[in-house]
Design an enzyme around this catalytic site. Structure first.
Site, PDB file in Angstrom:
ATOM      1  N   ASN A   9       0.874  -1.175   0.000  1.00 33.76           N
ATOM      2  CA  ASN A   9       0.000   0.000   0.000  1.00 33.76           C
ATOM      3  C   ASN A   9       0.912   1.227   0.000  1.00 33.76           C
ATOM      4  OD1 ASN A   9      -1.752   2.090   0.475  1.00 33.76           O
ATOM      5  ND2 ASN A   9      -2.363   1.411   2.529  1.00 33.76           N
ATOM      6  N   TRP A  10       0.998   1.858  -1.156  1.00 34.96           N
ATOM      7  CA  TRP A  10       1.945   2.975  -1.285  1.00 34.96           C
ATOM      8  C   TRP A  10       1.421   4.264  -0.664  1.00 34.96           C
ATOM      9  CZ3 TRP A  10       4.298   2.633  -6.938  1.00 34.96           C
ATOM     10  CH2 TRP A  10       4.951   1.390  -7.076  1.00 34.96           C
ATOM     11  N   LYS A  11       0.153   4.255  -0.258  1.00 38.35           N
ATOM     12  CA  LYS A  11      -0.462   5.452   0.360  1.00 38.35           C
ATOM     13  C   LYS A  11      -0.231   6.678  -0.526  1.00 38.35           C
ATOM     14  CE  LYS A  11      -0.110   3.145   4.776  1.00 38.35           C
ATOM     15  NZ  LYS A  11      -0.009   3.220   6.233  1.00 38.35           N
ATOM     16  N   HIS A  94      -9.347   1.216   4.815  1.00 36.66           N
ATOM     17  CA  HIS A  94      -8.086   1.390   5.541  1.00 36.66           C
ATOM     18  C   HIS A  94      -8.325   2.312   6.740  1.00 36.66           C
ATOM     19  CE1 HIS A  94      -4.001   2.517   6.524  1.00 36.66           C
ATOM     20  NE2 HIS A  94      -3.628   1.435   5.886  1.00 36.66           N
ATOM     21  N   GLU A  96      -6.712   4.691   7.847  1.00 46.35           N
ATOM     22  CA  GLU A  96      -6.507   6.123   7.564  1.00 46.35           C
ATOM     23  C   GLU A  96      -7.751   6.721   6.917  1.00 46.35           C
ATOM     24  OE1 GLU A  96      -2.842   5.494   5.464  1.00 46.35           O
ATOM     25  OE2 GLU A  96      -1.892   4.956   7.370  1.00 46.35           O
ATOM     26  N   GLU A 166      -5.146  -4.988  10.462  1.00 46.10           N
ATOM     27  CA  GLU A 166      -4.168  -3.929  10.699  1.00 46.10           C
ATOM     28  C   GLU A 166      -4.487  -3.228  12.018  1.00 46.10           C
ATOM     29  OE1 GLU A 166      -2.198  -2.730   6.704  1.00 46.10           O
ATOM     30  OE2 GLU A 166      -3.837  -1.349   7.123  1.00 46.10           O
ATOM     31  N   GLY A 172       2.555   2.455  10.804  1.00 45.13           N
ATOM     32  CA  GLY A 172       3.494   3.565  10.661  1.00 45.13           C
ATOM     33  C   GLY A 172       4.166   3.980  11.956  1.00 45.13           C
ATOM     34  N   SER A 212       3.586  -2.025  10.267  1.00 41.64           N
ATOM     35  CA  SER A 212       5.031  -2.083  10.506  1.00 41.64           C
ATOM     36  C   SER A 212       5.641  -3.444  10.182  1.00 41.64           C
ATOM     37  CB  SER A 212       5.372  -1.643  11.939  1.00 41.64           C
ATOM     38  OG  SER A 212       4.948  -0.300  12.163  1.00 41.64           O
ATOM     39  N   GLY A 233       3.043  -1.011   4.237  1.00 45.44           N
ATOM     40  CA  GLY A 233       3.111   0.411   3.929  1.00 45.44           C
ATOM     41  C   GLY A 233       4.538   0.832   3.650  1.00 45.44           C
ATOM     42  N   GLY A 234       5.193   1.396   4.654  1.00 46.29           N
ATOM     43  CA  GLY A 234       6.528   1.976   4.486  1.00 46.29           C
ATOM     44  C   GLY A 234       7.535   1.065   3.800  1.00 46.29           C
TER      45      GLY A 234
HETATM   46  P1  13P Z   1       3.177   0.495   7.669  1.00 42.32           P
HETATM   47  O1  13P Z   1       3.714  -0.784   7.094  1.00 42.32           O
HETATM   48  O2  13P Z   1       3.890   1.715   7.168  1.00 42.32           O
HETATM   49  O3  13P Z   1       3.047   0.438   9.150  1.00 42.32           O
HETATM   50  O4  13P Z   1       1.678   0.634   7.098  1.00 42.32           O
HETATM   51  C1  13P Z   1       0.835  -0.451   7.182  1.00 42.32           C
HETATM   52  C2  13P Z   1      -0.389  -0.133   6.428  1.00 42.32           C
HETATM   53  O5  13P Z   1      -1.158   0.732   6.807  1.00 42.32           O
HETATM   54  C3  13P Z   1      -0.642  -0.872   5.186  1.00 42.32           C
HETATM   55  O6  13P Z   1      -1.918  -0.629   4.712  1.00 42.32           O
END
Ligand code: 13P
Length: 250
Positions: A9-11, A94, A96, A166, A172, A212, A233-234
């Site tokens: 997920n590149w956000k 998600h 967010e 999640e 994050g 994470s 994510g990251g």
């Molecule tokens: P991180 O891996 O950056 O914690 O993000 C997880 C995430 O929200 C994937 O959708």
């Protein structure tokens, strides 16, 4: 047998040119994958990403989808629009989006049903807040989210749906759920699906962990019985790290 799926997920990261460069770096590390690999760039990057993915084993995903076919929904994208640019997966609900953009269990349900009706595979995100975990209601919170997301979804469609566990406090933050915590809640999700559709359907549903996940902890998490992949994510923005997670998936 259920599929193991590693999805990035590149956000809100990467321009189209940067997305192309990242895909070119990911292609070799994903080429020998034993699992399904998906990248989910921003909407504006989807056409460039589709082009960069040509001939690879990596699938394209989007980060959201609207439930109506068309109309006065400024800023939204329909299932048909996503399919027209080669999208196969879509992240829904998600945390967010739930936290910052008014996403509710009801809209998650509508988006999930629209995605399935149109032939996209939804990756439905669920997870508890830190205070909900501290109050000891993680399992109830997650079971409720799963039941509401799947309300009105047929057993056939439920089998195609991916659930991503999640925990909001792990996203994050560098704080990962322990492998046992992840396995326990993914197990609760599977039991919830079994209560709705029976054990056979539950056994087929891919349940990912996200929060994470990185090159260092992926192996332990992915080894757990109920963890069928990751939503990353990251670490998905760095090809070597994403490659290490793909390599850890069996
Ligand atoms: P991180 O891996 O950056 O914690 O993000 C997880 C995430 O929200 C994937 O959708």
């Amino acid at each position: 047998m259920r599929k193991t799926i590693i999805a990035g997920n590149w956000k809100m990261n990467k321009t189209p040119d940067e997305a192309t460069a990242l895909i070119n770096a990911i292609r070799p590390v994903a080429s020998g994958a034993n699992c399904e690999v998906v990248v989910c760039p921003t909407a504006v990057c989807l056409p460039a990403a589709k082009e960069a993915l040509a001939g690879s084993n990596i699938k394209l995903g989007a980060q959201n989808v609207h439930f109506e076919k068309s109309g006065a929904f400024t800023g939204e994208l329909s299932v048909d629009m996503l399919k027209a640019v080669g999208v196969e997966y879509v992240i829904i609900g998600h945390s967010e989006r739930r936290q910052y953009f008014g996403e509710t269990d009801e809209t998650v349900n509508k988006r999930t049903k629209a995605a399935l009706a149109g032939g996209l595979i939804p990756i439905v995100c669920v997870g508890e807040l830190l205070w909900e975990r501290e109050c000891g209601i993680t399992n109830e919170v997650v079971a409720r989210q799963v039941k509401l997301a799947l309300f009105g979804v047929s057993a056939e469609d439920a089998k195609k749906t991916v659930i991503a566990y999640e925990p909001v406090w792990a996203i994050g933050t560098g704080k990962t759920a322990t492998a046992d915590q992840a396995d326990e809640v993914c197990g609760v999700i599977r039991a919830t699906i079994a209560s709705l559709y029976g054990a056979e359907v539950a056994e087929e549903v891919t349940i990912q962990y996200g929060g994470s996940m990185n090159a260092g902890n992926a192996d332990e998490l992915l080894r757990k019985e109920n963890v069928d992949g990751g939503l990353i994510g990251g670490a998905a923005l760095k090809a070597p790290d994403f490659g290490a997670i793909i390599a850890a998936a069996k």
